[in-house]
Design an enzyme around this catalytic site. Structure first.
Site, PDB file in Angstrom:
ATOM      1  N   GLU A  65     -69.729 -14.799 -28.774  1.00  0.00           N
ATOM      2  CA  GLU A  65     -68.833 -13.677 -29.062  1.00  0.00           C
ATOM      3  C   GLU A  65     -68.066 -13.327 -27.796  1.00  0.00           C
ATOM      4  O   GLU A  65     -68.673 -13.133 -26.742  1.00  0.00           O
ATOM      5  CB  GLU A  65     -69.687 -12.464 -29.472  1.00  0.00           C
ATOM      6  CG  GLU A  65     -69.296 -11.825 -30.775  1.00  0.00           C
ATOM      7  CD  GLU A  65     -70.117 -10.584 -31.027  1.00  0.00           C
ATOM      8  OE1 GLU A  65     -69.748  -9.532 -30.500  1.00  0.00           O
ATOM      9  OE2 GLU A  65     -71.145 -10.678 -31.737  1.00  0.00           O
ATOM     10  N   ASP A  76     -69.154   1.247 -28.492  1.00  0.00           N
ATOM     11  CA  ASP A  76     -69.836   0.651 -27.352  1.00  0.00           C
ATOM     12  C   ASP A  76     -70.457   1.668 -26.411  1.00  0.00           C
ATOM     13  O   ASP A  76     -69.909   2.732 -26.152  1.00  0.00           O
ATOM     14  CB  ASP A  76     -68.857  -0.225 -26.566  1.00  0.00           C
ATOM     15  CG  ASP A  76     -68.603  -1.545 -27.271  1.00  0.00           C
ATOM     16  OD1 ASP A  76     -69.604  -2.234 -27.578  1.00  0.00           O
ATOM     17  OD2 ASP A  76     -67.445  -1.869 -27.539  1.00  0.00           O
TER      18      ASP A  76
END
Lengths: 267, 380
Positions: A65, A76
């Site tokens: 990724e 995040d």
């Protein structure tokens, strides 16, 4: 699953060609688990993110990724926030992230993780075409739930990009069904209610959540968020098909030793 | 498909929040239609907030500007000093109805944080307010007010350390604690149903003002003017006049050091559509879709996005938007203070500066009082 690679002469990149609707990696068998490491494009700098990407992609992982930095990454935690900010301060653009992917490609399936706004600004058609040409196979957009993806999914599909949607612990069975039906490549199961980042333990109830997802799709199911240790990998075996590991790798000076340790635990 | 305003709005959020937003939407629709909820809201508005707020004819300011007859809707007289409490109160009642134990909020200047801490104290919620370290430094008194009201103020050190980053951090908290926590967003921004819910709670400004204006003047105003950061006071007063086609609606954004300087917060005037904090709307962003840092002397307007309904009103040309600089806002602040004996907040001082150029019957939303801004004004 067989992957044939062909060189794209102009950019010296490799593109993995897969049959239509094929999963990006196989569903787990014989008690194995696949590993999907994450890195932030342009972090700690362009050169090292390419070097790290090549080393991780060549280590025997199912997919890699690659995060595209965004100024306001809502899903995040601090580690990936700071890495993204550093990449942006280093001048990384969406085009630059695509070039990094092209420089890594050919070693493992590549998956872009990007928030929606940089994709909209770049132009979804152009983004899909350029990412695909760079050898990227799939796209994860953490702030694009299935309802908002209806217009964009065909654009990605046309360029040959899989769209991986996320299931969360708060998703109803009805939504899980819909997310599984919309996903191609694999399904991403967010393990916890929260943001990315290292945790000591996997959350309670994760096995049941993964069971609900796997019962609704033929695609492999990757578990992500809060996974960083060999014991997490061991606990996921038999419940998930792959584990995504992000913050712990981004925080490491050299992510390869941890990836090797986790791969060993994958069996 | 989540409710949109034309193409704007939507729900660009992590999957974790989608089901909770569905629940919030259902709870809001149910509460809005429930006479008992409306009666409680009405009672608290009257006795706790101090509504209705007056409509005031600014006689000397009108004479000074010369071309306009200006009435002020006095939201500065709300408890806690701004229109923000209209929204925080309604959402607190909703959070109680939904059985949530904890409320969270973001704040820039501190007005929404104070309003949220106030309803936290009033209704006994655990309360956490996110605030950028830069804003905590600039607005130290409001930080102390919130703490005194029992709120925990968490400092945000990410990004530009201002309202945008505080909002991101509040959303991250909500993603993590969504089962027990209600997020009281401070403006008509964010994922659906927030823009609609905040508008519904702020439209009391316009509903009152329209009736008061008709009562006072015997006809409607020609122009309704309000400042626009996220745009909650503006959408609150505009909504009552949307069907009055002859009434001009004018939104005033923060022009900062001037649009040409790049140091401003004028999303509708100088931005282009993009996604921030869960909805598609006009946004100040670079060519690569990264959100730009903003500047305004007024912390409450210092935000790179704007509510999605304003984006639609702009495209439809039902409302007009312009930008006023820091300097013009400061001049208007001084004028209003000296001529009317009213210290406006720096946010509505932008609307006052725009009113100086208007003609005819003007209704202006004076969204808050300026005591919080004295240090800024003295420094400027």
């Amino acid at each position: 699953m067989s992957c044939s690679a062909s060189p794209a002469a102009a950019t010296k990149t490799w593109r993995l060609s897969l049959p239509a609707d094929a999963p990006l990696f196989p569903r787990a068998a014989n008690g194995r688990l696949e590993l999907v490491p994450y890195l932030m494009a342009g972090y700690p700098d362009r050169h090292r993110s390419i070097e790290n990407g090549r080393r991780l992609a060549g280590a025997g992982v199912a997919a890699l990724e690659i995060g595209i930095p965004f100024s306001d990454p809502l899903a995040d935690g601090p580690v990936i926030q700071k890495a993204g900010q550093a990449a942006l301060e280093g001048g990384l653009t969406v085009g630059g992230a695509i070039e990094i992917a092209a420089a890594i490609s050919g070693r493992a399936a590549l998956v872009f993780m990007s928030y929606i706004n940089p994709i909209l600004a770049y132009g979804p058609d152009r983004f899909a075409a350029d990412a695909s040409s760079a050898g990227v196979a799939a796209l994860i957009v953490p702030d694009l739930p299935v309802e908002e993806a209806e217009a964009l999914k065909p654009v990605f599909r046309q360029a040959g990009l899989d769209t991986v949607f996320l299931v969360a612990p708060t998703s109803t069975d009805e939504r899980i069904q819909r997310i599984c039906a919309a996903s191609t490549g694999f399904v991403y199961c967010v393990t916890l209610t929260g943001i990315t980042g290292v945790r000591a333990d996997l959350p309670a109830g994760l096995d049941a959540l993964l069971g609900r997802v796997r019962a609704r799709t033929e695609l492999p199911v990757a578990a992500g968020f809060g996974i960083s240790r060999p014991e997490h990998i061991a606990a996921l075996k038999g419940h998930a098909d792959a584990a995504v590991v992000g913050s712990a790798l981004v925080a490491a000076d050299d992510p390869l030793p941890l990836v090797e340790e986790l791969l060993a635990a994958c069996g | 498909m989540p409710l949109r305003y034309g193409v704007y709005g939507g729900r660009y959020v992590p999957e974790t929040l989608v089901s909770p937003l569905d629940e919030l939407e259902a709870a809001w629709r149910s509460a809005r239609a429930d006479p008992a909820f409306q009666a409680e809201l009405e009672l608290q508005r009257r006795d706790f907030v101090g509504r209705p707020t007056p409509l005031y004819f600014a006689e000397r300011l009108s004479a000074h500007f010369g071309q306009a007859r200006i009435h002020l809707k006095r939201e500065d007289l709300c408890h806690t000093g701004a229109h923000k409490l209209n929204n925080a109160l309604g959402q607190a009642l909703l959070a109680r109805r939904m059985g949530k134990q904890r409320i969270i909020a973001e704040t820039g200047a501190g007005q929404h944080g104070v309003a949220t801490a106030t309803v936290g104290a009033r209704f006994g919620f655990e309360c956490t307010v996110y605030m950028g370290t830069e804003d905590m430094r600039r607005q130290a008194v409001n930080v102390e007010r919130m703490r005194m009201l029992g709120a925990e103020v968490r400092e945000v050190t990410a990004g530009t350390r201002t309202l945008k980053d505080a909002t991101s951090e509040a959303i991250r908290d909500w993603v993590t604690n969504v089962r027990t926590t209600h997020y009281i967003i401070g403006s008509a921004v964010g994922p659906h149903p927030y823009p609609e819910m905040v508008r519904d709670l702020q439209r009391v400004i316009g509903d009152e003002a329209r009736a008061q204006y008709l009562e006072a003047e015997g006809r409607l105003p020609e122009v309704v003017v309000a400042c626009v950061g996220g745009g909650s006071n503006a959408i609150g007063i505009f909504t009552a006049f949307l069907d009055d086609e002859d009434v001009r609606l004018l939104g005033v954004e923060a022009g900062g050091a001037g649009l040409e300087s790049g140091r401003h917060a004028a999303s509708l005037v100088a931005g282009r559509p993009g996604v921030l904090h869960g909805s598609l709307s006009y946004l100040l962003q670079d060519a690569d879709g990264q959100v730009l840092p903003t500047h305004s002397i007024s912390a409450g307007l210092d935000y790179p996005g704007v509510g999605p309904e304003h984006s639609l009103l702009r495209d439809l040309e039902r409302a007009e938007y312009l930008a006023v600089t820091d300097r013009e806002a400061l001049e208007a602040f001084q004028l209003c203070t000296r001529l009317e004996g009213i210290l406006p907040a720096l946010e509505p001082a932008h609307a006052l500066a725009a009113a100086a150029r208007l003609e005819g019957r003007v209704l202006l939303c004076l969204s808050g009082r300026g005591d919080k801004d004295l240090a800024t004004v003295l420094a400027g």
